[in-house]
Design a protein around this motif. Sequence first.
Motif, PDB file in Angstrom:
ATOM      1  N   ASP A   4      51.752 -35.406  -8.513  1.00 30.79           N
ATOM      2  CA  ASP A   4      51.186 -34.630  -7.308  1.00 30.79           C
ATOM      3  C   ASP A   4      51.689 -34.530  -6.405  1.00 30.79           C
ATOM      4  O   ASP A   4      51.999 -33.831  -5.291  1.00 30.79           O
ATOM      5  CB  ASP A   4      50.199 -35.400  -6.987  1.00 30.79           C
ATOM      6  N   GLY A   5      53.149 -35.247  -5.776  1.00 33.94           N
ATOM      7  CA  GLY A   5      53.943 -35.205  -4.809  1.00 33.94           C
ATOM      8  C   GLY A   5      53.383 -36.511  -3.758  1.00 33.94           C
ATOM      9  O   GLY A   5      54.017 -36.133  -2.586  1.00 33.94           O
ATOM     10  N   SER A   6      52.400 -36.144  -2.842  1.00 30.65           N
ATOM     11  CA  SER A   6      51.428 -37.071  -1.998  1.00 30.65           C
ATOM     12  C   SER A   6      51.303 -38.219  -2.117  1.00 30.65           C
ATOM     13  O   SER A   6      51.511 -39.379  -1.807  1.00 30.65           O
ATOM     14  CB  SER A   6      51.092 -36.105  -1.905  1.00 30.65           C
ATOM     15  N   ALA A   7      49.939 -38.177  -3.375  1.00 33.53           N
ATOM     16  CA  ALA A   7      49.479 -39.624  -3.305  1.00 33.53           C
ATOM     17  C   ALA A   7      51.107 -41.319  -3.722  1.00 33.53           C
ATOM     18  O   ALA A   7      50.350 -41.488  -3.277  1.00 33.53           O
ATOM     19  CB  ALA A   7      48.573 -39.552  -4.883  1.00 33.53           C
ATOM     20  N   SER A   8      51.522 -40.327  -4.258  1.00 35.61           N
ATOM     21  CA  SER A   8      53.053 -41.513  -4.424  1.00 35.61           C
ATOM     22  C   SER A   8      54.048 -41.057  -3.599  1.00 35.61           C
ATOM     23  O   SER A   8      55.007 -40.117  -4.542  1.00 35.61           O
ATOM     24  CB  SER A   8      53.298 -41.703  -5.827  1.00 35.61           C
ATOM     25  N   PRO A   9      54.692 -41.805  -2.549  1.00 39.44           N
ATOM     26  CA  PRO A   9      55.524 -40.556  -1.614  1.00 39.44           C
ATOM     27  C   PRO A   9      56.535 -40.887  -3.123  1.00 39.44           C
ATOM     28  O   PRO A   9      57.129 -42.098  -3.406  1.00 39.44           O
ATOM     29  CB  PRO A   9      55.361 -41.963  -0.661  1.00 39.44           C
ATOM     30  N   ALA A  10      57.794 -40.670  -2.335  1.00 43.13           N
ATOM     31  CA  ALA A  10      59.221 -40.423  -2.774  1.00 43.13           C
ATOM     32  C   ALA A  10      59.733 -41.949  -2.826  1.00 43.13           C
ATOM     33  O   ALA A  10      59.599 -41.559  -1.224  1.00 43.13           O
ATOM     34  CB  ALA A  10      60.063 -39.091  -3.066  1.00 43.13           C
ATOM     35  N   LYS A  11      59.837 -42.310  -3.363  1.00 49.22           N
ATOM     36  CA  LYS A  11      60.940 -43.929  -3.255  1.00 49.22           C
ATOM     37  C   LYS A  11      62.507 -43.742  -3.522  1.00 49.22           C
ATOM     38  O   LYS A  11      62.268 -43.325  -4.711  1.00 49.22           O
ATOM     39  CB  LYS A  11      60.331 -45.019  -3.803  1.00 49.22           C
ATOM     40  N   GLN A  12      63.033 -43.957  -3.055  1.00 46.76           N
ATOM     41  CA  GLN A  12      65.326 -43.770  -3.272  1.00 46.76           C
ATOM     42  C   GLN A  12      64.791 -45.469  -3.798  1.00 46.76           C
ATOM     43  O   GLN A  12      64.755 -46.421  -3.677  1.00 46.76           O
ATOM     44  CB  GLN A  12      65.458 -43.544  -2.141  1.00 46.76           C
ATOM     45  N   LEU A  13      65.445 -45.256  -5.083  1.00 45.42           N
ATOM     46  CA  LEU A  13      65.930 -46.343  -6.139  1.00 45.42           C
ATOM     47  C   LEU A  13      67.420 -46.115  -5.723  1.00 45.42           C
ATOM     48  O   LEU A  13      67.192 -47.999  -5.723  1.00 45.42           O
ATOM     49  CB  LEU A  13      65.609 -46.051  -7.737  1.00 45.42           C
ATOM     50  N   THR A  14      68.044 -46.126  -5.369  1.00 45.63           N
ATOM     51  CA  THR A  14      69.294 -46.356  -5.854  1.00 45.63           C
ATOM     52  C   THR A  14      69.923 -45.663  -4.822  1.00 45.63           C
ATOM     53  O   THR A  14      69.751 -44.935  -3.431  1.00 45.63           O
ATOM     54  CB  THR A  14      70.734 -45.535  -6.580  1.00 45.63           C
ATOM     55  N   ALA A  15      71.216 -46.976  -3.439  1.00 46.59           N
ATOM     56  CA  ALA A  15      71.641 -46.301  -2.609  1.00 46.59           C
ATOM     57  C   ALA A  15      72.543 -47.018  -2.276  1.00 46.59           C
ATOM     58  O   ALA A  15      73.142 -47.785  -2.575  1.00 46.59           O
ATOM     59  CB  ALA A  15      70.551 -46.731  -0.940  1.00 46.59           C
ATOM     60  N   ASN A  16      73.737 -46.465  -1.326  1.00 43.54           N
ATOM     61  CA  ASN A  16      75.086 -46.511  -1.267  1.00 43.54           C
ATOM     62  C   ASN A  16      76.502 -46.780  -2.088  1.00 43.54           C
ATOM     63  O   ASN A  16      76.580 -48.447  -2.091  1.00 43.54           O
ATOM     64  CB  ASN A  16      75.163 -48.163  -0.025  1.00 43.54           C
ATOM     65  N   ALA A  17      76.357 -46.649  -2.963  1.00 43.66           N
ATOM     66  CA  ALA A  17      76.470 -46.359  -4.531  1.00 43.66           C
ATOM     67  C   ALA A  17      76.957 -45.198  -4.858  1.00 43.66           C
ATOM     68  O   ALA A  17      76.798 -45.742  -6.142  1.00 43.66           O
ATOM     69  CB  ALA A  17      75.856 -46.979  -5.287  1.00 43.66           C
ATOM     70  N   ARG A  18      78.019 -44.014  -4.167  1.00 39.70           N
ATOM     71  CA  ARG A  18      78.330 -43.609  -4.489  1.00 39.70           C
ATOM     72  C   ARG A  18      77.539 -42.844  -5.799  1.00 39.70           C
ATOM     73  O   ARG A  18      76.272 -41.830  -4.668  1.00 39.70           O
ATOM     74  CB  ARG A  18      79.651 -43.468  -5.392  1.00 39.70           C
ATOM     75  N   ILE A  19      77.896 -42.389  -6.373  1.00 38.98           N
ATOM     76  CA  ILE A  19      77.098 -40.628  -6.906  1.00 38.98           C
ATOM     77  C   ILE A  19      76.466 -41.278  -8.133  1.00 38.98           C
ATOM     78  O   ILE A  19      77.061 -42.006  -8.822  1.00 38.98           O
ATOM     79  CB  ILE A  19      77.952 -40.098  -7.497  1.00 38.98           C
ATOM     80  N   ASN A  20      74.830 -40.951  -8.057  1.00 37.15           N
ATOM     81  CA  ASN A  20      74.108 -41.528  -8.206  1.00 37.15           C
ATOM     82  C   ASN A  20      73.692 -40.399  -9.641  1.00 37.15           C
ATOM     83  O   ASN A  20      72.300 -39.689  -9.115  1.00 37.15           O
ATOM     84  CB  ASN A  20      73.736 -42.719  -8.663  1.00 37.15           C
ATOM     85  N   GLN A  21      73.548 -40.265 -10.323  1.00 40.14           N
ATOM     86  CA  GLN A  21      72.820 -38.889 -11.505  1.00 40.14           C
ATOM     87  C   GLN A  21      72.103 -39.507 -12.785  1.00 40.14           C
ATOM     88  O   GLN A  21      72.519 -40.230 -13.667  1.00 40.14           O
ATOM     89  CB  GLN A  21      74.222 -38.238 -11.418  1.00 40.14           C
ATOM     90  N   LEU A  22      71.453 -37.581 -13.233  1.00 38.39           N
ATOM     91  CA  LEU A  22      71.062 -37.625 -14.513  1.00 38.39           C
ATOM     92  C   LEU A  22      70.255 -39.198 -15.535  1.00 38.39           C
ATOM     93  O   LEU A  22      70.474 -40.016 -16.549  1.00 38.39           O
ATOM     94  CB  LEU A  22      72.430 -37.658 -15.386  1.00 38.39           C
ATOM     95  N   PRO A  23      68.774 -39.646 -13.566  1.00 37.20           N
ATOM     96  CA  PRO A  23      68.483 -40.306 -14.960  1.00 37.20           C
ATOM     97  C   PRO A  23      67.365 -40.468 -16.062  1.00 37.20           C
ATOM     98  O   PRO A  23      67.212 -39.110 -16.727  1.00 37.20           O
ATOM     99  CB  PRO A  23      67.824 -40.706 -13.616  1.00 37.20           C
ATOM    100  N   GLU A  24      67.174 -41.278 -16.821  1.00 37.05           N
ATOM    101  CA  GLU A  24      66.648 -41.555 -18.191  1.00 37.05           C
ATOM    102  C   GLU A  24      65.341 -42.367 -17.991  1.00 37.05           C
ATOM    103  O   GLU A  24      66.013 -43.006 -17.855  1.00 37.05           O
ATOM    104  CB  GLU A  24      67.586 -41.384 -19.562  1.00 37.05           C
ATOM    105  N   VAL A  25      64.538 -42.191 -18.511  1.00 37.96           N
ATOM    106  CA  VAL A  25      63.277 -43.095 -18.982  1.00 37.96           C
ATOM    107  C   VAL A  25      63.310 -43.680 -20.256  1.00 37.96           C
ATOM    108  O   VAL A  25      62.944 -43.303 -21.236  1.00 37.96           O
ATOM    109  CB  VAL A  25      61.872 -43.221 -17.978  1.00 37.96           C
ATOM    110  N   SER A  26      63.229 -44.946 -19.977  1.00 41.46           N
ATOM    111  CA  SER A  26      63.146 -45.610 -21.380  1.00 41.46           C
ATOM    112  C   SER A  26      61.600 -45.625 -21.598  1.00 41.46           C
ATOM    113  O   SER A  26      60.457 -45.291 -21.085  1.00 41.46           O
ATOM    114  CB  SER A  26      62.294 -47.203 -21.332  1.00 41.46           C
TER     115      SER A  26
END
Length: 192
Positions: free
Chosen positions: A60-82
């Motif tokens: 919904d974009g509001s009930a759970s605010p966006a949270k950054q999971l990776t940081a300061n580690a160059r490029i992190n991309q293409l996530p896949e959830v188990s």
Amino acid sequence: VQSEQPASIWVAPTNDSSRARPVTSGSGKADTFLAWTPDGRIVYQSNASGNDDIWITGADGSASPAKQLTANARINQLPEVSPDGRYIVFISYRTGVPHLWRMNIDGSDQRQLANGASGESSARFSPDGRWLVYRTALGRWTVWKMPADGSGEPVQITDKLSRSPTVSPDGKLIAYFYREDNGPWRIAVAPF
């Protein structure tokens, strides 16, 4: 030359695109490459922090605010959830070569899963969550598989130029695109 390609994530009912609404927004950032969690959250790649990183938010974009999971580690991309929603596998350039990494769904316990000389890209889980299929990132692309927990050695599946592997819902087949020399891309299906 400077280029900006802002992109946001939107959701809509499958039968009514006129009811689409934004989940993420913001000038000058690109939110791309997303995956759903089993509980309905969205994991995605964003450059909102100035680098490509992995984020998570509610649909919904509001009930759970966006949270950054990776940081300061160059490029992190293409996530896949188990399939069980416990892990996120993603590609990280933090060692200089794109490799498969895994973290818990909350961003903790980030660790490298593979270390192939040609790197890894485009990872997908098998339906039971025990395996990852992926293609090499550098040089001639080939398709490989490995245990999803990183406990075993990767196994090469194709020797032809190939990409975009995915495992069938019953876990018995793998489909991928392949190409002979300069021929057209074709779809192949093989036993997993």
